[in-house]
Design a protein around this motif. Structure first.
Motif, PDB file in Angstrom:
ATOM      1  N   PRO A  53      32.514  50.372  46.120  1.00  0.00           N
ATOM      2  CA  PRO A  53      33.761  49.856  46.438  1.00  0.00           C
ATOM      3  C   PRO A  53      33.959  48.514  45.752  1.00  0.00           C
ATOM      4  O   PRO A  53      34.995  48.191  45.394  1.00  0.00           O
ATOM      5  CB  PRO A  53      33.697  49.811  47.885  1.00  0.00           C
ATOM      6  N   ASN A  58      34.488  48.828  42.112  1.00  0.00           N
ATOM      7  CA  ASN A  58      35.583  49.228  41.398  1.00  0.00           C
ATOM      8  C   ASN A  58      36.648  48.310  41.648  1.00  0.00           C
ATOM      9  O   ASN A  58      37.720  48.336  41.002  1.00  0.00           O
ATOM     10  CB  ASN A  58      35.958  50.438  42.391  1.00  0.00           C
ATOM     11  N   ARG A  59      36.655  47.390  42.712  1.00  0.00           N
ATOM     12  CA  ARG A  59      37.667  46.330  42.846  1.00  0.00           C
ATOM     13  C   ARG A  59      37.457  45.466  41.850  1.00  0.00           C
ATOM     14  O   ARG A  59      38.304  44.721  40.779  1.00  0.00           O
ATOM     15  CB  ARG A  59      37.466  45.657  44.296  1.00  0.00           C
ATOM     16  N   THR A 117      38.405  45.458  37.761  1.00  0.00           N
ATOM     17  CA  THR A 117      39.863  45.616  37.561  1.00  0.00           C
ATOM     18  C   THR A 117      40.391  44.082  37.316  1.00  0.00           C
ATOM     19  O   THR A 117      41.343  43.685  36.884  1.00  0.00           O
ATOM     20  CB  THR A 117      40.738  46.312  38.158  1.00  0.00           C
ATOM     21  N   TRP A 118      39.467  43.077  37.842  1.00  0.00           N
ATOM     22  CA  TRP A 118      39.907  41.791  38.108  1.00  0.00           C
ATOM     23  C   TRP A 118      39.971  40.995  36.863  1.00  0.00           C
ATOM     24  O   TRP A 118      39.268  41.091  35.918  1.00  0.00           O
ATOM     25  CB  TRP A 118      39.042  41.011  38.928  1.00  0.00           C
ATOM     26  N   ARG A 151      42.640  38.200  40.291  1.00  0.00           N
ATOM     27  CA  ARG A 151      41.594  38.190  41.122  1.00  0.00           C
ATOM     28  C   ARG A 151      42.006  37.713  42.515  1.00  0.00           C
ATOM     29  O   ARG A 151      42.746  36.617  42.537  1.00  0.00           O
ATOM     30  CB  ARG A 151      40.247  37.549  40.501  1.00  0.00           C
ATOM     31  N   TRP A 153      36.980  36.200  45.452  1.00  0.00           N
ATOM     32  CA  TRP A 153      36.270  36.978  44.509  1.00  0.00           C
ATOM     33  C   TRP A 153      34.861  36.960  44.402  1.00  0.00           C
ATOM     34  O   TRP A 153      33.786  37.362  44.199  1.00  0.00           O
ATOM     35  CB  TRP A 153      36.990  37.250  43.244  1.00  0.00           C
ATOM     36  N   GLN A 192      32.920  38.075  47.322  1.00  0.00           N
ATOM     37  CA  GLN A 192      32.708  39.499  47.272  1.00  0.00           C
ATOM     38  C   GLN A 192      31.781  39.799  46.047  1.00  0.00           C
ATOM     39  O   GLN A 192      30.884  40.752  46.367  1.00  0.00           O
ATOM     40  CB  GLN A 192      34.072  40.082  46.592  1.00  0.00           C
TER      41      GLN A 192
END
Length: 148
Positions: A101, A104-105, A108-109, A114, A118, A121
């Motif tokens: 998860p 997957n985020r 794309t940043w 972002r 970030w 994370q």
């Protein structure tokens, strides 16, 4: 034939462990040291690239270990192979529930989209990845022990 299965499985798992170890202790450290947005962009690209390959590698490794355990279920060392398989199953579950998860985020940043947290994370992903590396290193160790 069985020797070939054992060797092939051990090599496949060993290469996966090497890639994951390299990501944890080499690649991400290099990316984190790059100036500006380069590190974040590199992590996003790595997330896309490895995110496409690693699920197949993890599941394939687990299947190979499972086949090894079933085919040689009456041989000495099978308990070591089963333990390796259980550890690989833990790594797959951990990946699906915790790491994927975040990946997957992150994949794309861009610097424009972002989230503010970030870095936190990515730090969480790194910490979870260290645990996953320890789990797959242990699995690999059990496979090697089963060979001897």
């Amino acid at each position: 034939m069985l020797d070939a299965l054992e060797v092939f499985t051990t090599v496949v798992v060993g290469l996966m462990v090497g890639v994951e170890f390299s990501v944890a202790f080499v690649i991400n450290r290099i990316l984190d040291a790059l100036p500006g947005d380069s590190g974040q962009l590199g992590r996003a690209h790595g997330g896309r690239m490895l995110g496409a390959v690693m699920p197949v590698w993890y599941i394939g490794s687990l299947v190979l270990v499972g086949v090894w355990a079933v085919v040689e279920r009456h041989q000495s060392g099978t308990g070591l192979v089963v333990t390796a398989g259980a550890l690989l199953a833990v790594s797959v579950i951990m990946s699906i529930l915790l790491l994927v998860p975040i990946n997957n985020r992150g994949r794309t940043w861009t610097p424009d989209n972002r989230p503010a947290d970030w870095e936190q994370q990515m730090g969480r992903w790194d910490r979870l990845h260290y645990v996953r590396v320890a789990v797959v290193v242990a699995a690999f160790t059990f496979l090697v022990a089963a060979l001897v």
